[in-house]
Design a protein around this motif. Structure first.
Motif, PDB file in Angstrom:
ATOM      1  N   SER A  14       0.822  -1.221   0.000  1.00 55.46           N
ATOM      2  CA  SER A  14       0.000   0.000   0.000  1.00 55.46           C
ATOM      3  C   SER A  14       0.851   1.264   0.000  1.00 55.46           C
ATOM      4  O   SER A  14       0.484   2.263  -0.611  1.00 55.46           O
ATOM      5  CB  SER A  14      -0.943  -0.004   1.206  1.00 55.46           C
ATOM      6  OG  SER A  14      -0.205  -0.070   2.418  1.00 55.46           O
ATOM      7  N   ILE A  15       1.989   1.236   0.695  1.00 52.24           N
ATOM      8  CA  ILE A  15       2.873   2.406   0.715  1.00 52.24           C
ATOM      9  C   ILE A  15       3.502   2.601  -0.656  1.00 52.24           C
ATOM     10  O   ILE A  15       3.557   3.705  -1.202  1.00 52.24           O
ATOM     11  CB  ILE A  15       3.952   2.252   1.803  1.00 52.24           C
ATOM     12  CG1 ILE A  15       3.302   2.200   3.188  1.00 52.24           C
ATOM     13  CG2 ILE A  15       4.966   3.393   1.708  1.00 52.24           C
ATOM     14  CD1 ILE A  15       4.279   1.976   4.319  1.00 52.24           C
ATOM     15  N   GLN A  16       3.970   1.502  -1.232  1.00 48.00           N
ATOM     16  CA  GLN A  16       4.569   1.568  -2.567  1.00 48.00           C
ATOM     17  C   GLN A  16       3.564   2.063  -3.593  1.00 48.00           C
ATOM     18  O   GLN A  16       3.896   2.857  -4.477  1.00 48.00           O
ATOM     19  CB  GLN A  16       5.089   0.187  -2.963  1.00 48.00           C
ATOM     20  CG  GLN A  16       5.789   0.138  -4.321  1.00 48.00           C
ATOM     21  CD  GLN A  16       6.121  -1.277  -4.756  1.00 48.00           C
ATOM     22  OE1 GLN A  16       5.471  -2.225  -4.317  1.00 48.00           O
ATOM     23  NE2 GLN A  16       7.110  -1.415  -5.621  1.00 48.00           N
ATOM     24  N   ASN A  38      -2.065   3.442  -7.529  1.00 46.65           N
ATOM     25  CA  ASN A  38      -2.860   4.092  -6.472  1.00 46.65           C
ATOM     26  C   ASN A  38      -4.360   3.880  -6.635  1.00 46.65           C
ATOM     27  O   ASN A  38      -5.162   4.450  -5.894  1.00 46.65           O
ATOM     28  CB  ASN A  38      -2.545   5.585  -6.408  1.00 46.65           C
ATOM     29  CG  ASN A  38      -2.895   6.317  -7.691  1.00 46.65           C
ATOM     30  OD1 ASN A  38      -3.421   5.729  -8.629  1.00 46.65           O
ATOM     31  ND2 ASN A  38      -2.592   7.606  -7.738  1.00 46.65           N
ATOM     32  N   GLY A  39      -4.755   3.062  -7.611  1.00 42.09           N
ATOM     33  CA  GLY A  39      -6.165   2.755  -7.799  1.00 42.09           C
ATOM     34  C   GLY A  39      -6.878   3.613  -8.817  1.00 42.09           C
ATOM     35  O   GLY A  39      -8.039   3.358  -9.147  1.00 42.09           O
ATOM     36  N   TRP A  40      -6.207   4.652  -9.329  1.00 39.48           N
ATOM     37  CA  TRP A  40      -6.831   5.486 -10.352  1.00 39.48           C
ATOM     38  C   TRP A  40      -7.007   4.699 -11.639  1.00 39.48           C
ATOM     39  O   TRP A  40      -6.276   3.743 -11.918  1.00 39.48           O
ATOM     40  CB  TRP A  40      -5.980   6.718 -10.621  1.00 39.48           C
ATOM     41  CG  TRP A  40      -5.873   7.668  -9.479  1.00 39.48           C
ATOM     42  CD1 TRP A  40      -6.438   7.544  -8.247  1.00 39.48           C
ATOM     43  CD2 TRP A  40      -5.133   8.893  -9.467  1.00 39.48           C
ATOM     44  NE1 TRP A  40      -6.108   8.617  -7.457  1.00 39.48           N
ATOM     45  CE2 TRP A  40      -5.310   9.461  -8.179  1.00 39.48           C
ATOM     46  CE3 TRP A  40      -4.369   9.569 -10.402  1.00 39.48           C
ATOM     47  CZ2 TRP A  40      -4.724  10.673  -7.816  1.00 39.48           C
ATOM     48  CZ3 TRP A  40      -3.790  10.791 -10.047  1.00 39.48           C
ATOM     49  CH2 TRP A  40      -3.961  11.334  -8.767  1.00 39.48           C
TER      50      TRP A  40
END
Length: 475
Positions: free
Chosen positions: A108-110, A411-413
Motif C-alpha cells: 500500500s505504501i509503494q 494508487n487505484g486510479w
C-alpha cells in the motif's frame, strides 16, 4: 461529460469478459492476452484480471468464479488457448506458467508513490497506445520532460495535474486518467467556476438538439434519456415528408427501470452499475435499439427519405451503431476492420461485416455529422462508407475511433487509452482527423462555439437539414 461516457462504458466493454462453457478444470490457470497488456488468473473460487507493463503487474479486478458469467463469453479452443468474444470484438489468450516475477505491486505504501504511478502511466501508454504518430507526440520526450518534475511533487493533486497536462497534449478524448472521487470533484468544481466566470452565455447541447427537433417535426416522438439530459432517440416526419431521427447516444437502450430523477453522472453511474450485473448487457442494448428502429421504420415506410442526425451523439457501443446501420443497407458487405497495439506490433486484423434487416430502407438516406460526433457514431459513419445510398452532410467527426482500453494505476486510479486501430473497407484510418463528410459544412470544432453558431443559424434554417432537403428535391 463526453470523456466520461467514452471511458466508463469501457468498464463493461473491455473489462475482460468471460462466460464459462466448459466447466472442467481445463480453464483453470494463468492466461495472457495477445495485446491489451492483461493477464487472467482463473481458479475454482476466483477470477482475477491483472494489468501488466514492463515494470508492473497490478490487480485490475476480482470476482467470484460463481459470477464468471457476468463478464462475457469465452471458448477453450485448445488446452493452452482461449478465445473470448465481447460485442463485435474477439480476444485471444495463451496459457502461461506464472505471473511476471518481480513486477507485482501490492504494497500500500509503494502503491502511493507518485513517481511509481507516473512510471506505470508512461510504460502502459508506451506499450499499448496506438496513435503517437497521428497525435504528433514524441512519447520518449514526454518521459524526459516530466520525470524530474514528478520527483519534486508532494501530493496526488499535483500528479493529477501532470497527467491532465500530458493527456491534453495528446488531444485524444479516449485517453485520460480518472482519479479518486475527492480529486475528481475538486477539479470539476474548479472547471465549473472558470466556466461561470468567462462571461459567455452558454446554451446547452441538449437545448440545441431539442430546438432542432421541434423546428422540423411537429409533435416528435421521444424515447429515453441521453447523457446530455435530452431525449436519447427523437424522431418524426417533417412537413415535406422526410423522416427525421436524432440519436444522441449509442447506449442507454436497455431498460433498467432507473428513477427519472437521476441526471448527468448519477444517471450514468447507476446505468453502468445495472449493466455490470447483467451478463447480456450488450445484447439488451441491441434488443432495445432494434425495437425502436422497427417501430420507426414502420412509421417511415412511406417517406421520401430519412435524415439520421448524429451531430450531438457522444458515444456508446459499436453494436448499437451497426444495428442502426442494418436498417439502411441492402447488401452484406465488409464495413471495417481493426487491430490492437502490442509491445512488438499489432494483433491480427479482425474484419467486420453487416447484414441488412428485412425492414431495410431503400430510399435516400442522409447522415448528419459534426465535430461532436465521437466514438461509436463514428464507427457507424465509417461502416456506411461502402453504401452509395447514404450521403453524409456536415463536418469531420471528432476522430476518436478506437475502442477504449481500461487500466489501473498503482494508487487505484483509472487510466483509459486508445489501443485499437480501426480502418474502413479501403484501409483508411480517421483517428485524429475525423471521418470526412460527402457534403461539407464548416462547423466549429470547439464544442461551445459549435453549439452557439448552430443555434444562431437556426433562424434561417438548419444548414445540414436544409441541404438534405435540397438534394432530395433535385433528384
Amino acid at each position: 461529460m463526453k470523456i466520461l461516457l467514452c471511458i466508463f462504458i469501457t468498464l463493461f466493454q473491455l473489462h475482460l469478459a468471460f462466460s464459462q462453457r466448459d466447466t472442467t478444470n481445463s480453464i483453470n490457470g494463468i492466461w495472457e492476452m495477445n495485446g491489451y497488456g492483461r493477464i487472467i488468473e482463473i481458479s475454482d473460487l476466483e477470477v482475477s484480471a491483472y494489468d501488466i507493463s514492463k515494470i508492473s503487474c497490478l490487480v485490475n479486478s476480482k470476482l467470484s468464479r460463481a459470477d464468471i458469467n457476468q463478464l462475457g463469453q469465452f471458448n477453450l479452443t485448445h488446452k493452452d488457448s482461449l478465445h473470448l468474444k465481447l460485442g463485435i470484438t474477439h480476444y485471444y489468450l495463451h496459457r502461461i506458467k506464472k505471473l511476471p516475477p518481480g513486477q507485482i505491486i501490492t504494497d500500500s505504501i509503494q502503491s502511493k508513490n507518485l513517481k511509481l504511478n507516473f512510471d506505470v502511466f508512461w510504460h502502459t501508454l508506451n506499450e499499448n497506445y496506438s496513435f503517437f504518430k497521428e497525435r504528433k507526440m514524441n512519447w520518449k520526450h514526454i518521459y524526459t520532460e516530466y520525470s524530474n518534475r514528478v520527483d519534486t511533487l508532494t501530493n496526488e493533486q499535483d500528479l493529477y495535474d501532470v497527467f491532465l497536462e500530458i493527456t491534453g497534449k495528446l488531444n485524444d478524448e479516449h485517453t485520460t486518467v480518472i482519479p479518486n472521487d475527492a480529486i475528481r470533484k475538486a477539479h470539476e468544481e474548479l472547471m465549473d467556476i472558470q466556466e461561470e466566470n468567462d462571461g459567455i452565455p452558454h446554451i446547452s447541447i441538449s437545448e440545441l438538439s431539442e430546438t432542432i427537433v421541434h423546428k422540423y417535426v411537429e409533435n416528435p416522438i421521444k424515447y429515453g434519456k441521453s447523457l446530455s439530459g435530452n431525449g436519447l432517440l427523437n424522431y418524426g416526419v417533417t412537413a415535406n415528408n422526410v423522416g427525421y431521427i436524432q440519436v444522441n447516444n449509442m447506449i442507454f437502450f436497455a431498460d433498467y427501470k432507473l428513477p427519472d430523477t437521476l441526471t448527468d453522472y448519477d444517471f450514468l453511474f447507476a446505468y453502468l452499475d445495472a449493466s455490470n450485473k447483467n451478463p447480456s448487457y450488450q445484447e439488451d442494448e441491441v434488443k432495445g435499439i432494434k425495437y425502436q428502429m422497427d417501430s420507426i421504420m414502420d412509421r417511415f415506410k412511406n417517406t421520401d427519405a430519412i435524415i439520421l442526425d448524429l451531430r450531438f451523439n457522444t458515444g456508446g457501443y459499436d453494436v448499437v451503431s451497426l444495428e442502426i446501420l442494418n436498417y439502411f443497407i441492402d447488401t452484406k458487405k465488409k464495413v471495417f476492420s481493426k487491430k490492437a497495439k502490442t509491445i512488438d506490433g499489432f494483433t491480427s486484423a479482425q474484419s467486420h461485416y453487416i447484414i441488412p434487416t428485412r425492414k431495410a430502407y431503400k430510399k435516400p438516406v442522409f447522415f448528419l455529422t459534426s465535430p461532436q460526433t465521437s466514438s461509436a457514431p463514428e464507427s457507424l459513419v465509417i461502416a456506411a462508407m461502402p453504401y452509395e445510398n447514404i450521403k453524409v452532410i456536415g463536418s469531420r467527426t471528432m476522430g476518436i475511433t478506437s475502442d477504449v482500453l481500461e487500466k489501473k494505476l498503482p494508487n487505484g486510479w483509472d487510466l483509459f487509452l486508445s489501443n485499437e486501430i480501426l480502418v474502413n473497407y479501403k484501409g483508411d484510418c480517421f483517428e485524429g482527423v475525423g471521418v470526412p463528410p460527402d457534403i461539407k459544412i464548416d462547423y466549429a470544432r470547439d464544442e461551445d462555439q459549435f453549439i452557439q453558431e448552430l443555434s444562431n443559424q437556426l433562424k434561417n434554417g438548419d444548414k445540414a437539414i436544409e441541404k438534405a432537403f435540397a438534394l432530395l428535391k433535385n433528384e
